[in-house]
Design an enzyme around this catalytic site. Structure first.
Site, PDB file in Angstrom:
ATOM      1  N   HIS A  60       0.827  -1.212   0.000  1.00 44.98           N
ATOM      2  CA  HIS A  60       0.000   0.000   0.000  1.00 44.98           C
ATOM      3  C   HIS A  60       0.861   1.262   0.000  1.00 44.98           C
ATOM      4  O   HIS A  60       2.048   1.246   0.341  1.00 44.98           O
ATOM      5  CB  HIS A  60      -0.931   0.013   1.219  1.00 44.98           C
ATOM      6  CG  HIS A  60      -0.199   0.115   2.521  1.00 44.98           C
ATOM      7  ND1 HIS A  60       0.307   1.295   3.008  1.00 44.98           N
ATOM      8  CD2 HIS A  60       0.141  -0.826   3.431  1.00 44.98           C
ATOM      9  CE1 HIS A  60       0.916   1.100   4.145  1.00 44.98           C
ATOM     10  NE2 HIS A  60       0.837  -0.189   4.432  1.00 44.98           N
ATOM     11  N   GLU A  98      -1.867  -6.884   7.764  1.00 42.82           N
ATOM     12  CA  GLU A  98      -0.571  -6.834   8.425  1.00 42.82           C
ATOM     13  C   GLU A  98      -0.606  -7.662   9.712  1.00 42.82           C
ATOM     14  O   GLU A  98      -1.681  -8.033  10.209  1.00 42.82           O
ATOM     15  CB  GLU A  98      -0.241  -5.362   8.739  1.00 42.82           C
ATOM     16  CG  GLU A  98       1.126  -5.094   9.317  1.00 42.82           C
ATOM     17  CD  GLU A  98       2.242  -5.643   8.457  1.00 42.82           C
ATOM     18  OE1 GLU A  98       2.507  -6.864   8.550  1.00 42.82           O
ATOM     19  OE2 GLU A  98       2.847  -4.863   7.711  1.00 42.82           O
TER      20      GLU A  98
END
Length: 214
Positions: free
Chosen positions: A11, A86
């Site tokens: 990202h 994550e």
């Protein structure tokens, strides 16, 4: 043998990335730089005539916003997959890398020493995280065998995918960086994973940070 290729995208930048603050599962949006990075990345893929069969993204908004830049140019819809998140960093989440050693010295030491069983008081261990990412990647590969998959995730998650594809030990020191909005390639040839190329930021005009997404 049938080859399945993955283009892995980290990202774009968030304010917490810029502050060197540990994000984990904290749902932080992209900042202005991150939105620009996502747009540059998507335009670069389109300009290179890159084609893919399916787009996946983590369900955290920093990944979904990055995937949205791809969706708008390619007129596709991303498949959201929560297992691509994550690592959950427990009590360390929200601390900067300068605050953490003072606030949580024992947890920080375990973290930087890569203790694969330490759950960081409410988070995931490295081993749990690695197993989650491995299961997600294998599930996607099996569902789209022989296809090209574009996948948007996080620095730590992509590091786990690199370790999986390169047979790097979970407790070994990090061997690669995963800059914001970088392009990273791995493949499955039917019997083995392999890294093709890593950390391509040539499309970003020098706007990429290293992988403090953890």
């Amino acid at each position: 043998m049938t080859t399945t290729r993955f283009c892995l995208v980290r990202h774009g930048e968030t304010d917490w990335n810029a502050e060197r603050r540990l994000q984990g599962h904290t749902d932080i949006p992209l900042n202005a730089c991150g939105l620009a990075q996502a747009a540059q990345m998507a335009r670069a893929l389109k300009a290179s005539h890159f084609e893919f069969d399916v787009l996946y993204t983590s369900d955290l908004q920093r990944a979904k916003q990055t995937a949205k830049a791809i969706e708008s140019l390619y007129t596709v819809s991303a498949i959201t997959h929560s297992a691509l998140r994550e690592r959950h960093l427990g009590t360390l989440q929200g601390l900067t890398i300068s605050e953490a050693p003072d606030s949580e010295p024992e947890l920080w030491q375990a973290h930087i020493n890569r203790d694969i069983h330490e759950e960081l008081r409410g988070g995931e261990s490295i081993l749990q995280f690695a197993n989650r990412i491995k299961a997600a990647l294998e599930e996607i590969q099996e569902k789209h065998t022989g296809k090209t998959i574009l996948l948007v995730s996080h620095g730590g998650a992509l590091d786990m995918m690199y370790r999986m594809a390169s047979n790097q030990a979970l407790d070994a020191e990090k061997a690669v960086t995963v800059p914001n909005a970088s392009l990273n390639w791995i493949r499955w040839n039917g019997s083995n994973w392999k890294v093709e190329s890593w950390a391509d930021t040539s499309h970003l005009d020098g706007l990429a940070l290293d992988n403090l997404d953890l």
